[in-house]
Write a protein that holds these residues in place. Structure first.
Motif, PDB file in Angstrom:
ATOM      1  N   PRO A   1      -3.919  -0.487  -1.967  1.00  0.00           N
ATOM      2  CA  PRO A   1      -4.306   0.792  -2.578  1.00  0.00           C
ATOM      3  C   PRO A   1      -3.130   1.576  -3.144  1.00  0.00           C
ATOM      4  O   PRO A   1      -3.263   2.244  -4.172  1.00  0.00           O
ATOM      5  CB  PRO A   1      -4.971   1.534  -1.407  1.00  0.00           C
ATOM      6  N   ALA A   2      -1.971   1.490  -2.508  1.00  0.00           N
ATOM      7  CA  ALA A   2      -0.807   2.234  -2.996  1.00  0.00           C
ATOM      8  C   ALA A   2      -0.342   1.736  -4.354  1.00  0.00           C
ATOM      9  O   ALA A   2       0.187   2.514  -5.162  1.00  0.00           O
ATOM     10  CB  ALA A   2       0.346   2.144  -1.986  1.00  0.00           C
ATOM     11  N   ILE A   3      -0.525   0.447  -4.634  1.00  0.00           N
ATOM     12  CA  ILE A   3      -0.151  -0.095  -5.944  1.00  0.00           C
ATOM     13  C   ILE A   3      -1.091   0.442  -7.017  1.00  0.00           C
ATOM     14  O   ILE A   3      -0.654   0.873  -8.101  1.00  0.00           O
ATOM     15  CB  ILE A   3      -0.163  -1.633  -5.920  1.00  0.00           C
ATOM     16  N   TRP A   4      -2.385   0.442  -6.727  1.00  0.00           N
ATOM     17  CA  TRP A   4      -3.346   1.005  -7.684  1.00  0.00           C
ATOM     18  C   TRP A   4      -3.064   2.494  -7.912  1.00  0.00           C
ATOM     19  O   TRP A   4      -3.165   2.989  -9.043  1.00  0.00           O
ATOM     20  CB  TRP A   4      -4.772   0.839  -7.166  1.00  0.00           C
ATOM     21  N   ARG A   5      -2.708   3.202  -6.848  1.00  0.00           N
ATOM     22  CA  ARG A   5      -2.418   4.643  -6.961  1.00  0.00           C
ATOM     23  C   ARG A   5      -1.202   4.897  -7.845  1.00  0.00           C
ATOM     24  O   ARG A   5      -1.229   5.782  -8.721  1.00  0.00           O
ATOM     25  CB  ARG A   5      -2.167   5.207  -5.561  1.00  0.00           C
ATOM     26  N   ASP A   6      -0.142   4.129  -7.637  1.00  0.00           N
ATOM     27  CA  ASP A   6       1.118   4.390  -8.331  1.00  0.00           C
ATOM     28  C   ASP A   6       1.166   3.799  -9.732  1.00  0.00           C
ATOM     29  O   ASP A   6       1.983   4.229 -10.551  1.00  0.00           O
ATOM     30  CB  ASP A   6       2.290   3.845  -7.503  1.00  0.00           C
ATOM     31  N   PHE A   7       0.299   2.810 -10.005  1.00  0.00           N
ATOM     32  CA  PHE A   7       0.281   2.163 -11.327  1.00  0.00           C
ATOM     33  C   PHE A   7      -1.158   2.100 -11.824  1.00  0.00           C
ATOM     34  O   PHE A   7      -1.770   1.028 -11.883  1.00  0.00           O
ATOM     35  CB  PHE A   7       0.913   0.763 -11.240  1.00  0.00           C
ATOM     36  N   PRO A   8      -1.723   3.261 -12.177  1.00  0.00           N
ATOM     37  CA  PRO A   8      -3.154   3.321 -12.538  1.00  0.00           C
ATOM     38  C   PRO A   8      -3.513   2.542 -13.790  1.00  0.00           C
ATOM     39  O   PRO A   8      -4.704   2.260 -14.006  1.00  0.00           O
ATOM     40  CB  PRO A   8      -3.397   4.826 -12.725  1.00  0.00           C
TER      41      PRO A   8
ATOM     42  N   ARG B   1       1.933  -5.657  -2.476  1.00  0.00           N
ATOM     43  CA  ARG B   1       2.127  -4.410  -1.733  1.00  0.00           C
ATOM     44  C   ARG B   1       3.608  -4.074  -1.658  1.00  0.00           C
ATOM     45  O   ARG B   1       4.464  -4.843  -2.094  1.00  0.00           O
ATOM     46  CB  ARG B   1       1.564  -4.541  -0.316  1.00  0.00           C
ATOM     47  N   TYR B   2       3.883  -2.897  -1.115  1.00  0.00           N
ATOM     48  CA  TYR B   2       5.270  -2.509  -0.876  1.00  0.00           C
ATOM     49  C   TYR B   2       5.783  -3.213   0.386  1.00  0.00           C
ATOM     50  O   TYR B   2       5.084  -3.290   1.397  1.00  0.00           O
ATOM     51  CB  TYR B   2       5.377  -0.992  -0.713  1.00  0.00           C
ATOM     52  N   ALA B   3       7.002  -3.727   0.310  1.00  0.00           N
ATOM     53  CA  ALA B   3       7.589  -4.444   1.433  1.00  0.00           C
ATOM     54  C   ALA B   3       7.912  -3.496   2.583  1.00  0.00           C
ATOM     55  O   ALA B   3       8.293  -2.343   2.374  1.00  0.00           O
ATOM     56  CB  ALA B   3       8.861  -5.164   0.991  1.00  0.00           C
ATOM     57  N   ALA B   4       7.778  -4.019   3.800  1.00  0.00           N
ATOM     58  CA  ALA B   4       8.202  -3.275   4.987  1.00  0.00           C
ATOM     59  C   ALA B   4       9.684  -3.482   5.256  1.00  0.00           C
ATOM     60  O   ALA B   4      10.328  -2.652   5.895  1.00  0.00           O
ATOM     61  CB  ALA B   4       7.390  -3.723   6.194  1.00  0.00           C
ATOM     62  N   GLY B   5      10.218  -4.602   4.760  1.00  0.00           N
ATOM     63  CA  GLY B   5      11.636  -4.903   4.939  1.00  0.00           C
ATOM     64  C   GLY B   5      11.896  -6.059   5.870  1.00  0.00           C
ATOM     65  O   GLY B   5      13.033  -6.522   5.986  1.00  0.00           O
ATOM     66  N   ASP B   6      10.858  -6.544   6.551  1.00  0.00           N
ATOM     67  CA  ASP B   6      11.041  -7.652   7.492  1.00  0.00           C
ATOM     68  C   ASP B   6      10.417  -8.953   6.982  1.00  0.00           C
ATOM     69  O   ASP B   6      10.339  -9.937   7.714  1.00  0.00           O
ATOM     70  CB  ASP B   6      10.458  -7.295   8.860  1.00  0.00           C
ATOM     71  N   GLU B   7       9.984  -8.976   5.733  1.00  0.00           N
ATOM     72  CA  GLU B   7       9.385 -10.185   5.172  1.00  0.00           C
ATOM     73  C   GLU B   7      10.468 -11.217   4.808  1.00  0.00           C
ATOM     74  O   GLU B   7      11.620 -10.863   4.543  1.00  0.00           O
ATOM     75  CB  GLU B   7       8.564  -9.850   3.926  1.00  0.00           C
TER      76      GLU B   7
ATOM     77  N   HIS C   1      15.512 -11.162   2.372  1.00  0.00           N
ATOM     78  CA  HIS C   1      14.593 -10.174   2.925  1.00  0.00           C
ATOM     79  C   HIS C   1      14.468  -9.023   1.925  1.00  0.00           C
ATOM     80  O   HIS C   1      15.420  -8.247   1.749  1.00  0.00           O
ATOM     81  CB  HIS C   1      15.099  -9.660   4.266  1.00  0.00           C
ATOM     82  N   PRO C   2      13.336  -8.921   1.223  1.00  0.00           N
ATOM     83  CA  PRO C   2      13.151  -7.814   0.281  1.00  0.00           C
ATOM     84  C   PRO C   2      13.358  -6.462   0.956  1.00  0.00           C
ATOM     85  O   PRO C   2      13.011  -6.278   2.123  1.00  0.00           O
ATOM     86  CB  PRO C   2      11.705  -7.990  -0.181  1.00  0.00           C
ATOM     87  N   ALA C   3      13.929  -5.542   0.211  1.00  0.00           N
ATOM     88  CA  ALA C   3      14.196  -4.212   0.754  1.00  0.00           C
ATOM     89  C   ALA C   3      12.893  -3.453   0.973  1.00  0.00           C
ATOM     90  O   ALA C   3      11.899  -3.674   0.265  1.00  0.00           O
ATOM     91  CB  ALA C   3      15.092  -3.430  -0.201  1.00  0.00           C
ATOM     92  N   PRO C   4      12.861  -2.567   1.964  1.00  0.00           N
ATOM     93  CA  PRO C   4      11.664  -1.736   2.158  1.00  0.00           C
ATOM     94  C   PRO C   4      11.302  -0.999   0.872  1.00  0.00           C
ATOM     95  O   PRO C   4      12.168  -0.435   0.205  1.00  0.00           O
ATOM     96  CB  PRO C   4      12.085  -0.763   3.262  1.00  0.00           C
ATOM     97  N   GLY C   5      10.031  -1.029   0.520  1.00  0.00           N
ATOM     98  CA  GLY C   5       9.572  -0.346  -0.678  1.00  0.00           C
ATOM     99  C   GLY C   5       9.544  -1.209  -1.922  1.00  0.00           C
ATOM    100  O   GLY C   5       8.992  -0.794  -2.950  1.00  0.00           O
ATOM    101  N   GLU C   6      10.120  -2.408  -1.864  1.00  0.00           N
ATOM    102  CA  GLU C   6      10.079  -3.312  -3.017  1.00  0.00           C
ATOM    103  C   GLU C   6       8.666  -3.874  -3.152  1.00  0.00           C
ATOM    104  O   GLU C   6       8.016  -4.192  -2.155  1.00  0.00           O
ATOM    105  CB  GLU C   6      11.085  -4.441  -2.823  1.00  0.00           C
ATOM    106  N   VAL C   7       8.163  -4.024  -4.369  1.00  0.00           N
ATOM    107  CA  VAL C   7       6.835  -4.590  -4.586  1.00  0.00           C
ATOM    108  C   VAL C   7       6.923  -6.115  -4.472  1.00  0.00           C
ATOM    109  O   VAL C   7       7.720  -6.754  -5.167  1.00  0.00           O
ATOM    110  CB  VAL C   7       6.259  -4.193  -5.948  1.00  0.00           C
TER     111      VAL C   7
ATOM    112  N   GLN D   1       5.417 -13.735   4.641  1.00  0.00           N
ATOM    113  CA  GLN D   1       6.181 -14.480   3.640  1.00  0.00           C
ATOM    114  C   GLN D   1       5.993 -13.813   2.275  1.00  0.00           C
ATOM    115  O   GLN D   1       4.861 -13.551   1.860  1.00  0.00           O
ATOM    116  CB  GLN D   1       5.713 -15.936   3.584  1.00  0.00           C
ATOM    117  N   ALA D   2       7.088 -13.536   1.597  1.00  0.00           N
ATOM    118  CA  ALA D   2       7.031 -12.953   0.259  1.00  0.00           C
ATOM    119  C   ALA D   2       7.023 -14.078  -0.772  1.00  0.00           C
ATOM    120  O   ALA D   2       7.950 -14.889  -0.822  1.00  0.00           O
ATOM    121  CB  ALA D   2       8.226 -12.033   0.030  1.00  0.00           C
TER     122      ALA D   2
END
Length: 231
Positions: A7-14, A126-132, A143-149, A157-158
């Protein structure tokens, strides 16, 4: 098994319009005809560089919003177009990947192809938590940074970093691949029409080349989930 955007992706990129296809019976001994798509991209590039295409400009704005320099990190379609403009061709990798790359070039829309057997379903953008964990094509783990799509599965697994910038070696299509998830995403003004046409084009080409008719959907905020079902 299902694929969706958070949902956050749809919200931020309508403006987002994703198309998804699920295909099976894929083999590495096919030979799709790519000439028409190559002709289209040559004609488009003859009129100006890929950076002027509205499809690419929309992704550049999205990358800027994500805090990325759009000339340092490019969506996959822009990277393909840039390489094609400089070299006049693309390397042959796998017939399905070659087809998707040619269609991506013609439509200037990023297309991701993932080996469905290598995903711990479900898969979500989704946005990464940082532990993927992200496996590069060279076999290294990042490990993608927190907040990375990212494209993330149930096991953390990313399967893609920076959204449409870079796919993972973990779910890369190989000679052993039998079933795939294909995702195309667009953000420009005519994205809905572009994704509909691209999805129809890929469905037709895959059905002509392999003994399968892909399952397809164009996703929306109201119907964001693509459930993969094989007959």
């Amino acid at each position: 098994m299902y694929f969706q955007h958070a949902p956050a992706i749809w919200r931020d990129f309508p403006a987002l319009v994703p198309g998804a296809l699920y295909a099976w019976g894929i083999t590495a001994d096919a030979a799709p005809d790519l000439d028409d798509y190559i002709a289209v991209v040559k004609a488009r590039l003859a009129d100006g560089p890929e950076s002027a295409f509205p499809e690419i400009q929309a992704w550049r704005r999205a990358f800027t919003r994500m805090g990325l320099k759009p000339t340092q990190y490019r969506c996959a379609a822009e990277s393909l177009l840039r390489r094609f403009r400089k070299e006049g061709s693309l390397p042959r990798l796998h017939p399905l990947v070659d087809l998707c790359n040619a269609v991506s070039l013609a439509f200037a829309i990023p297309v991701a192809v993932l080996d469905a057997a290598e995903i711990a379903w479900p898969l979500e953008v989704r946005y990464a938590a940082g532990d993927e964990d992200y496996l590069t094509f060279g076999g290294e783990t990042e490990h993608p940074a927190p907040g990375e799509v990212i494209f993330a599965d149930r096991a953390g697994q990313a399967h893609a970093r920076r959204w449409t910038n870079r796919k993972s070696g973990r779910s890369a299509v190989s000679a052993a691949t039998g079933s795939v998830l294909i995702v195309a995403e667009a953000l420009h003004e005519d994205a809905a029409a572009g994704i509909r046409d691209l999805t129809k084009t890929l469905t037709s080409e895959i059905a002509k080349t392999w003994p399968t008719t892909p399952q397809t959907a164009v996703l929306t905020p109201e119907a964001p989930r693509f459930t993969l079902t094989r007959p």
